[in-house]
Design a protein around this motif. Structure first.
Motif, PDB file in Angstrom:
ATOM      1  N   THR A 594      -0.459   2.955  -9.269  1.00  0.00           N
ATOM      2  CA  THR A 594      -0.053   2.201  -8.080  1.00  0.00           C
ATOM      3  C   THR A 594       0.478   3.076  -6.956  1.00  0.00           C
ATOM      4  O   THR A 594       0.474   2.652  -5.797  1.00  0.00           O
ATOM      5  N   ALA A 595       0.936   4.299  -7.271  1.00  0.00           N
ATOM      6  CA  ALA A 595       1.528   5.152  -6.238  1.00  0.00           C
ATOM      7  C   ALA A 595       0.620   6.291  -5.806  1.00  0.00           C
ATOM      8  O   ALA A 595       0.752   6.786  -4.688  1.00  0.00           O
ATOM      9  N   ALA A 596      -0.282   6.722  -6.675  1.00  0.00           N
ATOM     10  CA  ALA A 596      -1.083   7.916  -6.389  1.00  0.00           C
ATOM     11  C   ALA A 596      -2.544   7.669  -6.721  1.00  0.00           C
ATOM     12  O   ALA A 596      -3.035   8.124  -7.763  1.00  0.00           O
ATOM     13  N   PRO A 597      -3.252   6.939  -5.861  1.00  0.00           N
ATOM     14  CA  PRO A 597      -4.663   6.651  -6.149  1.00  0.00           C
ATOM     15  C   PRO A 597      -5.514   7.888  -6.372  1.00  0.00           C
ATOM     16  O   PRO A 597      -6.473   7.853  -7.140  1.00  0.00           O
ATOM     17  N   SER A 598      -5.171   8.992  -5.735  1.00  0.00           N
ATOM     18  CA  SER A 598      -5.964  10.211  -5.957  1.00  0.00           C
ATOM     19  C   SER A 598      -5.799  10.697  -7.391  1.00  0.00           C
ATOM     20  O   SER A 598      -6.766  11.137  -8.018  1.00  0.00           O
ATOM     21  N   MET A 599      -4.587  10.606  -7.915  1.00  0.00           N
ATOM     22  CA  MET A 599      -4.378  10.973  -9.320  1.00  0.00           C
ATOM     23  C   MET A 599      -5.049   9.967 -10.237  1.00  0.00           C
ATOM     24  O   MET A 599      -5.587  10.331 -11.288  1.00  0.00           O
ATOM     25  N   ALA A 600      -5.019   8.691  -9.846  1.00  0.00           N
ATOM     26  CA  ALA A 600      -5.679   7.663 -10.648  1.00  0.00           C
ATOM     27  C   ALA A 600      -7.178   7.922 -10.707  1.00  0.00           C
ATOM     28  O   ALA A 600      -7.815   7.724 -11.758  1.00  0.00           O
TER      29      ALA A 600
END
Length: 1002
Positions: A594-600
């Protein structure tokens, strides 16, 4: 050892030792005078010392009598040959064991008959087994010593029997041994011990599990077409020598069923056939079994080569939670099939029952399979040794280690006592009181109740640890229960009223929509849930998933984020198994989603990067370069070729960058540490990559005489300020002997071409897309003359260019130069020379003018793209970097190449304020640098191109606000405005106004 007589005198006794006292606890077992009968037999055989000892009435004689009363097998062994005990008056039992095993291992069996061979093996086995048992029961040997001795005995017997079989086949002309005097050497055939023998932890009446392979290329079969049947005959004869029960008993019961596909494969399998099987059809239980595989006989060199080649099958590059789930299922099937369920004493199976030996072993092996691929130190065979290493590397606590170690060895002692009664391969305690009292007495307990208390406490310790690791594995099959959890009904129907009511009660605002999304996960809509096994794993974790979603600030949004993540996940089995085994990671997972779409997105493409968060050290350390190098070296240790090295470097870098990002999000790392942390990752990866690329390139093109290389980091890499998404600025410098003209390989290249192509190879290794992604985007434009110059630069030319031709902007870039990898001596020379170049006096006024003009040009040509363009906005990071570089080149402070910008600014502020080197404390410039760097580090976790605060994910805004100690997005904007306004004001006051600077003429 001395033994007390009843008359107060002392007499020597058998040299067994120990301070444990087996005793008869049940009156029915102490009726017959076994000691008296032994004394009579000893007297008849003229064994006077033994006869006297048996009649001495001493405590030591009493414990021998207790053993005879409680163990029919040991009693029969003593009666078989009382001289064994008589010999112990002269020779210590431990020494005698070693001598007998050594004689068996070193003996020349090639000249004896098969009947004589079988008899000798059986007699030695029986004597040594008796001595081992007495040392164990008397406490002269620890359980670890006992299992070690039993294993050494088995290994010696296998070796002796195999040498006999090989020599016999050689004499018959069926094989041709390279060295008939030493049949094992060069024979190509080898025996792997599996299970407890492989780990040198054999139990008292254990079967021995063996697999026999041979290398067909050794070519010792007289008829190569008959190699498989011929070697299988040798194996069959080997088993008969060990396994067949004769009038002298047997040596060891032998089991070959752990070999690949035992119903179809021959007894002796070629190594090529075995590798094909394991790579294409090997199962997780076979991987777990191979952890303990150890060569015990035959051609050790071929055996070691085979195990090295098999290593990638056993030890995966990733943390393997699907294997853990399979082990869990296997244990559940054992429990179901055998009817094991309760922690009891009477009739309890100490090996397979709840809280038993197998659970302790599974606890260890599961964690080895999880982490052993990443940490070769955990690739050990012994349970006790591995428990110690798991504690050393943080996978369990010291108290857990001690509890499990104590429990494991106590259960092994109980197992031995059970088997010593009748030499039967059984693990079940007796059902009746007298039988249980017999086991308690053999183990030296003074009362059965004391044994019962200790035994139940031990089972509960193992049971607790096992369940904690496997997340209460005995109740995993919730989806198959008569009354499944209400939320699980949604996997079958998204309109189930109980399921919808359940998630509504959790706090979801749109339960019907959530129900439809949950149902879609179970119908094969996504690749991750198309297999039945993946859907089973999903059902295991769904309740915990939904609870975690419900605890999030936006429960419905969390479901949507997880749905997007699941859509990109290539396979779900491993991921769901990971969550099932580590439910505490769910909240961190949701924070990432939810906070870091790039990491997701990274996680969806390469879900194994989540492994990094499960390392026990995650919350305790930010690895420095030395620790990172050690971990990378271990991870690359068994890489199979250049391509595998490139793949592993990508995995390692992805995991480590992901780990730093997760630490940033979770708040367990000071944001000031993240730039150096990302830079350490790049340092060690680039160093390993340079070594691998040079080795691969040299394999074809050779090397240039006297060649030396240095990789120079520039920009944010040079100043150790990388972010999660930074590319790397590099320069490759080289040197070589003056007379060198070409390389010396099979395909030689002219020197300049050689180093240019080598640099191209390095760039390709960094940027080429592989299944594991790219390593880094790379920029070589900071080399002399930029894109117009050669891709690789000779060191002398680089130095001359910097001395005579470099522009101010190039000297500015040099202030951030840092050697990362290459020849150590040349690195020192390059570093010293750069420092000297920067220390040369400059025209301060000209430098100031150039810096201001350059900043003005950047402002006009590359205006900021939004509030979060902290690099380019006026007063942003470029302003701060330019101030630091100007301060060094204009003589305000001494140059310190490769130093972090915040430290350069601190030194400049001290100098400007007239303070000495000891002055400390924050300054306007350092505070601004820390603020902007912290926000940029976190903002780089957002999707690329996010330049406004309102476009950031809500959870990321919360984290940035927390880092700045402000309330919300408005507070973030105000903090950034204050910082950049102050920086620009100081820039203008001290250097000049970039907006008013006249553009430099072309």
């Amino acid at each position: 050892m001395t033994t007390s007589r009843t008359d107060g005198a002392s007499a020597p006794g058998p040299k067994i030792g120990g301070d444990l006292h087996p005793r008869v606890l049940s009156s029915g077992q102490g009726v017959r005078d076994w000691l008296g009968e032994l004394a009579d037999a000893a007297a008849d055989a003229d064994l006077s010392r033994l006869a006297g000892f048996c009649r001495s009435g001493s405590a030591d004689a009493a414990r021998l009598g207790a053993v005879m009363a409680l163990s029919p097998y040991l009693r029969a062994s003593i009666q078989w040959r009382p001289a064994i005990l008589e010999d112990l008056f002269e020779e210590d039992a431990g020494h005698r064991i070693d001598r007998l095993i050594g004689a068996m291992a070193d003996g020349a069996e090639g000249e004896t008959t098969e009947a004589a061979m079988m008899k000798r093996l059986r007699e030695v086995k029986r004597e040594v087994s008796l001595l081992i048992a007495l040392r164990d029961l008397f406490g002269a040997a620890s359980p670890a010593d006992t299992t070690e001795c039993l294993s050494r005995l088995a290994e010696a017997a296998i070796g002796a029997a195999l040498r006999f079989c090989l020599a016999a086949a050689h004499k018959a002309g069926r094989i041709v041994l390279p060295d008939p005097a030493d049949p094992e050497t060069g024979c190509g055939l080898f025996v792997l011990a599996m299970g407890k023998l492989g780990a040198r932890e054999l139990n008292y009446s254990s079967d021995i599990d063996l697999i026999v392979f041979f290398d067909a290329e050794c070519g010792i079969a007289a008829d190569p077409m008959e190699a498989v049947p011929e070697f299988s005959k040798i194996v069959r004869r080997l088993v008969r020598l060990l396994n067949e029960r004769t009038g002298d008993g047997y040596v060891f019961r032998t089991d070959l069923r752990l070999r690949p596909d035992p119903g179809a494969m021959p007894l002796a399998i070629t190594t090529d056939m075995a590798m094909t099987y394991y790579e294409s059809s090997g199962r997780n239980w076979e991987r777990a079994a191979m952890i303990k595989a150890r060569p015990v006989a035959g051609d050790r060199w071929v055996a070691r080569a085979f195990l090295n080649e098999l290593s990638p099958f056993v030890w995966r590059k990733y943390l393997d939670f699907a294997a853990v789930a399979d082990i869990q299922d296997m244990k559940s099937r054992i429990d179901t099939h055998r009817g094991f369920g309760d922690v009891v004493v009477a009739g309890h199976n100490v090996k397979l029952g709840r809280g038993g030996i197998r659970e302790a072993e599974f606890f260890v092996q599961a964690q080895q399979l999880i982490a052993g691929g990443r940490n070769p130190a955990l690739r050990t065979r012994r349970t006790d040794e591995t428990l110690g290493l798991l504690a050393q590397y943080g996978w369990l606590g010291a108290a857990q280690r001690d509890d499990l170690l104590d429990a494991y060895w106590f259960l092994r002692r109980v197992e031995h006592a059970i088997q010593m009664e009748h030499d039967e391969q059984t693990h079940e305690l007796p059902q009746d009181e007298a039988g249980l009292a017999g086991i308690a007495g053999l183990l030296g307990f003074s009362a059965y109740e004391a044994f019962e208390t200790r035994f139940l406490r031990t089972l509960r310790i193992v049971d607790e640890r096992f369940n904690a690791l496997f997340n209460d594995g005995r109740s995993r099959k919730v989806a198959e229960a008569p009354e499944p959890d209400a939320v699980l009904r949604l996997l079958a129907s998204d309109t189930d009223p109980e399921g919808i009511a359940a998630i509504e009660a959790m706090g979801f605002a749109r339960p019907a929509d959530v129900a439809r999304v949950v149902r879609s996960w179970n119908i094969g809509r996504y690749r991750a849930t198309r297999t039945q096994k993946a859907r089973e794993r999903l059902s295991d974790v769904l309740p915990a998933l939904l609870e975690a979603f419900a605890d999030a600030p936006d429960p419905d949004g969390s479901v949507a984020a997880f749905d997007r993540f699941l859509a990109g996940l290539p396979s779900g089995i491993q991921f769901f198994s990971l969550i099932a085994s580590n439910p505490k990671t769910l909240h961190l997972l949701l924070l990432i989603l939810t906070a870091a779409p790039s990491m997701a997105a990274t996680l969806a493409q390469r879900p194994h990067v989540f492994d990094a968060l499960l390392d026990p050290a995650f919350y305790d350390e930010v690895p420095d370069r030395a620790l990172m190098e050690a971990r990378l070296e271990a991870f690359l240790a068994d890489a199979n070729g250049y391509e595998d090295v490139l793949a592993r470097l990508r995995i390692f870098a992805s995991e480590q960058r992901f780990l730093v990002g997760a630490r940033m999000l979770s708040g367990v790392v000071d944001l000031a540490e993240t730039g150096p942390a990302f830079s350490n990752i790049a340092d060690v990866v680039l160093n390993a990559l340079l070594i691998a690329a040079v080795a691969e390139f040299s394999r074809v093109h050779g090397r240039v005489d006297g060649m030396r290389l240095v990789l120079l980091g520039m920009g944010r890499l040079g100043s150790r300020e990388l972010t999660a998404s930074s590319d790397v600025d590099l320069i490759l410098l080289y040197d070589h002997d003056e007379e060198a003209e070409t390389s010396d390989g099979d395909r030689p290249l002219a020197v300049q071409v050689y180093f240019t192509r080598l640099t191209q190879r390095l760039i390709a290794a960094l940027t080429s897309p592989m299944r594991e992604g790219t390593l880094y985007e790379v920029d070589f434009r900071l080399r002399p003359s930029g894109n117009a110059g050669p891709l690789a630069t000779r060191w002398k030319a680089f130095r001359k260019y910097q001395e005579t031709e470099a522009w101010t902007w190039e000297r500015m870039a040099l202030t951030r130069a840092r050697t990362l990898a290459g020849d150590e001596e040349m690195r020192a020379i390059v570093g010293d020379t750069i420092a000297e170049l920067l220390a040369r006096p400059s025209d301060a006024e000209a430098v100031t003018k150039d810096v201001v003009t350059m900043r003005g040009r950047i402002g006009r040509d590359k205006p900021p793209r939004g509030t979060l363009d902290l690099k380019l906005r006026p007063g942003g990071l470029v302003d701060l970097e330019f101030i630091a570089q100007w301060a060094q080149l204009s003589g305000q402070i001494s140059p310190d190449p490769g130093c972090e910008t915040v430290d350069i600014l601190a030194a400049y502020e001290r100098a400007a304020a007239g303070g000495g080197p000891g002055s400390s404390g924050p300054t306007p410039l350092t505070e601004a640098m820390q603020t902007l760097s912290a926000v940029m580090q976190l903002a780089r976790l957002a999707p690329a191109g996010t330049n406004e605060i309102e476009d950031l994910p809500a959870r990321l805004v919360e984290r940035i606000a927390q880092a700045l100690n402000v309330a919300d997005a408005n507070g973030i904007a105000e903090a950034l405005d204050r910082a950049t306004s102050q920086v620009r004001t100081l820039f203008v006051a001290r250097l000049g106004d970039p907006d008013a600077a006249k553009p430099a003429e072309a």
